[in-house]
Enzyme design. Structure first.
Site, PDB file in Angstrom:
ATOM      1  N   THR A  31     -23.638 -25.286 -25.497  1.00 10.83           N
ATOM      2  CA  THR A  31     -24.280 -24.051 -25.927  1.00 10.83           C
ATOM      3  C   THR A  31     -25.657 -23.908 -25.317  1.00 10.83           C
ATOM      4  O   THR A  31     -26.237 -24.863 -24.824  1.00 10.83           O
ATOM      5  CB  THR A  31     -24.377 -23.975 -27.458  1.00 10.83           C
ATOM      6  OG1 THR A  31     -24.564 -22.632 -27.833  1.00 10.83           O
ATOM      7  CG2 THR A  31     -25.502 -24.820 -27.991  1.00 10.83           C
ATOM      8  N   LYS A  57     -23.252 -18.364 -32.455  1.00 16.54           N
ATOM      9  CA  LYS A  57     -24.109 -19.496 -32.802  1.00 16.54           C
ATOM     10  C   LYS A  57     -25.477 -19.050 -33.270  1.00 16.54           C
ATOM     11  O   LYS A  57     -26.407 -19.841 -33.335  1.00 16.54           O
ATOM     12  CB  LYS A  57     -24.235 -20.421 -31.596  1.00 16.54           C
ATOM     13  CG  LYS A  57     -22.885 -20.927 -31.122  1.00 16.54           C
ATOM     14  CD  LYS A  57     -23.004 -21.589 -29.802  1.00 16.54           C
ATOM     15  CE  LYS A  57     -21.640 -21.765 -29.180  1.00 16.54           C
ATOM     16  NZ  LYS A  57     -21.730 -22.191 -27.808  1.00 16.54           N
ATOM     17  N   GLY A  67     -30.578 -20.087 -34.620  1.00 18.31           N
ATOM     18  CA  GLY A  67     -29.615 -20.409 -33.575  1.00 18.31           C
ATOM     19  C   GLY A  67     -29.468 -21.910 -33.511  1.00 18.31           C
ATOM     20  O   GLY A  67     -30.433 -22.641 -33.731  1.00 18.31           O
ATOM     21  N   SER A 100     -27.516 -27.232 -23.742  1.00 24.70           N
ATOM     22  CA  SER A 100     -27.265 -27.737 -22.395  1.00 24.70           C
ATOM     23  C   SER A 100     -27.839 -26.844 -21.310  1.00 24.70           C
ATOM     24  O   SER A 100     -28.279 -27.324 -20.279  1.00 24.70           O
ATOM     25  CB  SER A 100     -25.761 -27.923 -22.181  1.00 24.70           C
ATOM     26  OG  SER A 100     -25.093 -26.700 -22.393  1.00 24.70           O
TER      27      SER A 100
END
Length: 176
Positions: A5, A38, A50, A129
């Protein structure tokens, strides 16, 4: 670094926007879902959260954070401190692997289970990431264009999705 994500939050002109991609990755090479959400609005739509990391862990922590916001009347900093205290001291919870970005109209916080509650110096922060890619893009757009905060949030995630294999272009944007 957590894979799967990217979340970015940007402040500009008295507004704050948060964007997140929708990819859920299993292991190193399998995409399970393209359109996960998310980012969540909490506490009477006054707070946006988030999350990055393990999906189940992040959802658990998001729910706990919502309880802390209710308990402390929407005080974002106090709720974050109380969440981290519980997260770090509970035998089960301290094994949860996730990061949260929480924003309201005045404050941006990054919250981790290692006990960190960071209020960034910049008007831009990102996790996950593709966080470094999204943050670099958002900083460049924030300080060098006339784009709105929503446009910056979306565009920075689009750029990250072109670089990071764990980030896609199914983007959700929420603003205050």
């Amino acid at each position: 670094m957590f894979k799967g994500t990217t979340i970015v939050a940007i402040r500009k002109d008295g507004k704050v926007s948060m964007a997140g991609d929708g990819q859920v990755t299993f292991g190193e090479n399998t995409i399970l879902k393209h359109g996960a959400k998310k980012i969540r609005r909490l506490y009477n739509n006054e707070v946006i959260v988030g999350f990055a990391g393990s999906v189940a862990d992040a959802l658990t922590l998001s729910e706990m954070f919502e309880e802390k916001l209710e308990q402390y009347g929407g005080n974002l900093k106090r709720a974050a401190v109380e969440l981290v205290k519980e997260w770090r001291n509970d035998k089960i919870l301290k094994k949860l692997e996730a990061l949260l970005i929480a924003v309201n109209k005045e404050v941006t916080l990054v919250i981790s289970g290692n006990g960190e509650i960071i209020e960034p110096d910049n008007d831009v922060i990102a996790i996950g990431s593709g966080g470094n890619y999204a943050m670099a893009a958002a900083l460049a757009l924030r300080y060098n264009t006339e784009l709105s905060v929503e446009e910056i949030a979306r565009k920075s995630l689009e750029i990250a999705s072109e670089i990071c294999v764990f980030t896609n272009n199914h983007i959700t944007v929420e603003s205050l």
